[in-house]
Design a protein around this motif. Structure first.
Motif, short mmCIF file in Angstrom:
data_model
loop_
_atom_site.label_atom_id
_atom_site.label_comp_id
_atom_site.label_asym_id
_atom_site.label_seq_id
_atom_site.Cartn_x
_atom_site.Cartn_y
_atom_site.Cartn_z
N TYR A 3 0.85 -1.19 0.00
CA TYR A 3 0.00 0.00 0.00
C TYR A 3 0.88 1.23 0.00
O TYR A 3 2.00 1.21 0.50
N GLU A 4 0.32 2.33 -0.53
CA GLU A 4 1.07 3.58 -0.54
C GLU A 4 0.85 4.36 0.74
O GLU A 4 -0.18 4.21 1.39
N LYS A 5 1.81 5.19 1.06
CA LYS A 5 1.68 6.10 2.21
C LYS A 5 0.46 6.99 1.99
O LYS A 5 0.28 7.55 0.90
N LEU A 6 -0.38 7.11 3.02
CA LEU A 6 -1.59 7.92 2.91
C LEU A 6 -1.28 9.40 3.10
O LEU A 6 -0.41 9.78 3.90
N ASP A 26 4.10 13.13 15.15
CA ASP A 26 4.77 13.27 13.84
C ASP A 26 3.94 12.66 12.69
O ASP A 26 4.41 12.58 11.57
N GLN A 27 2.73 12.21 13.02
CA GLN A 27 1.77 11.72 12.02
C GLN A 27 2.21 10.44 11.31
O GLN A 27 1.67 10.10 10.26
N THR A 28 3.19 9.72 11.87
CA THR A 28 3.66 8.49 11.21
C THR A 28 3.05 7.24 11.83
O THR A 28 3.33 6.13 11.38
N ALA A 29 2.22 7.41 12.87
CA ALA A 29 1.66 6.24 13.55
C ALA A 29 0.34 6.60 14.22
O ALA A 29 0.05 7.78 14.45
N ILE A 30 -0.46 5.56 14.50
CA ILE A 30 -1.66 5.74 15.31
C ILE A 30 -1.53 4.83 16.54
O ILE A 30 -0.85 3.80 16.48
N SER A 31 -2.18 5.23 17.62
CA SER A 31 -2.04 4.46 18.85
C SER A 31 -3.38 4.39 19.60
O SER A 31 -4.27 5.22 19.39
N LYS A 32 -3.48 3.36 20.44
CA LYS A 32 -4.68 3.21 21.27
C LYS A 32 -4.32 2.42 22.51
O LYS A 32 -3.48 1.51 22.46
N ASP A 77 7.86 0.28 6.21
CA ASP A 77 8.32 0.32 4.81
C ASP A 77 8.17 1.71 4.18
O ASP A 77 8.92 2.04 3.26
N VAL A 78 7.20 2.51 4.65
CA VAL A 78 7.01 3.85 4.07
C VAL A 78 7.26 4.96 5.10
O VAL A 78 7.06 6.13 4.81
N ASN A 79 7.66 4.53 6.32
CA ASN A 79 7.86 5.49 7.41
C ASN A 79 6.63 6.39 7.58
O ASN A 79 6.72 7.61 7.65
N HIS A 84 -2.90 -0.54 5.49
CA HIS A 84 -2.64 -1.69 6.36
C HIS A 84 -2.90 -1.35 7.83
O HIS A 84 -3.47 -2.14 8.58
N ASP A 85 -2.43 -0.16 8.24
CA ASP A 85 -2.56 0.24 9.65
C ASP A 85 -4.03 0.38 10.03
O ASP A 85 -4.43 -0.04 11.12
N PHE A 86 -4.81 0.93 9.14
CA PHE A 86 -6.23 1.15 9.45
C PHE A 86 -7.03 -0.16 9.38
O PHE A 86 -7.98 -0.35 10.14
N LYS A 87 -6.60 -1.06 8.51
CA LYS A 87 -7.24 -2.38 8.44
C LYS A 87 -6.97 -3.16 9.72
O LYS A 87 -7.87 -3.77 10.30
N LEU A 88 -5.71 -3.10 10.17
CA LEU A 88 -5.35 -3.83 11.40
C LEU A 88 -6.03 -3.19 12.61
O LEU A 88 -6.52 -3.89 13.51
#
Ligand code: H2B
Length: 100
Positions: A3-6, A26-32, A77-79, A84-88
């Motif tokens: 997948y491409e970087k959003l 830094d907008q490179t990750a989401i957390s919960k 892979d895209v920093n 993928h992140d949102f699907k997971l």
């Protein structure tokens, strides 16, 4: 599948469809932070998520203490963030919903 970087706009939209996930500074990750009834529930959650993650070939960064699981999702892979992140994230929410 790759997948491409959003874009920031795509991230904001995807985030608005999830519950209580936070965008890292830094907008490179989401957390919960997930909290369960006890350690067995928390570890069961992690076990189920691990199987899904392995199938997706997309793996969470996480920290567990007792009944709490802190999760951080990013695509190395895209920093940054990809679909993928949102699907997971959505899959993890679904798994958690069966336990709380
Ligand atoms: N998980 C996460 N969270 N981000 C990645 O970029 C990633 C991964 N890459 N799991 C995968 C594995 C990659 O290293 C392999 C080679 O497909």
């Amino acid at each position: 599948m790759r997948y491409e970087k959003l874009s920031n706009e795509a991230v904001a939209l995807a985030l608005s469809e999830l519950d209580h996930w936070m965008l890292c500074e830094d907008q490179t990750a989401i957390s919960k932070e997930f909290a369960f009834g006890d350690f067995t529930q928390a570890f069961g959650f992690m076990t189920e998520c691990a199987l899904v993650a392995e199938k997706m070939d997309h793996h969470p960064e996480w920290f567990n203490v007792y009944r709490r699981v802190d999760v951080r999702l990013t695509t190395h892979d895209v920093n940054g963030l990809t679909a993928h992140d949102f699907k997971l994230a959505a899959a993890m929410d679904k798994i958690a919903a069966r336990r709380v």
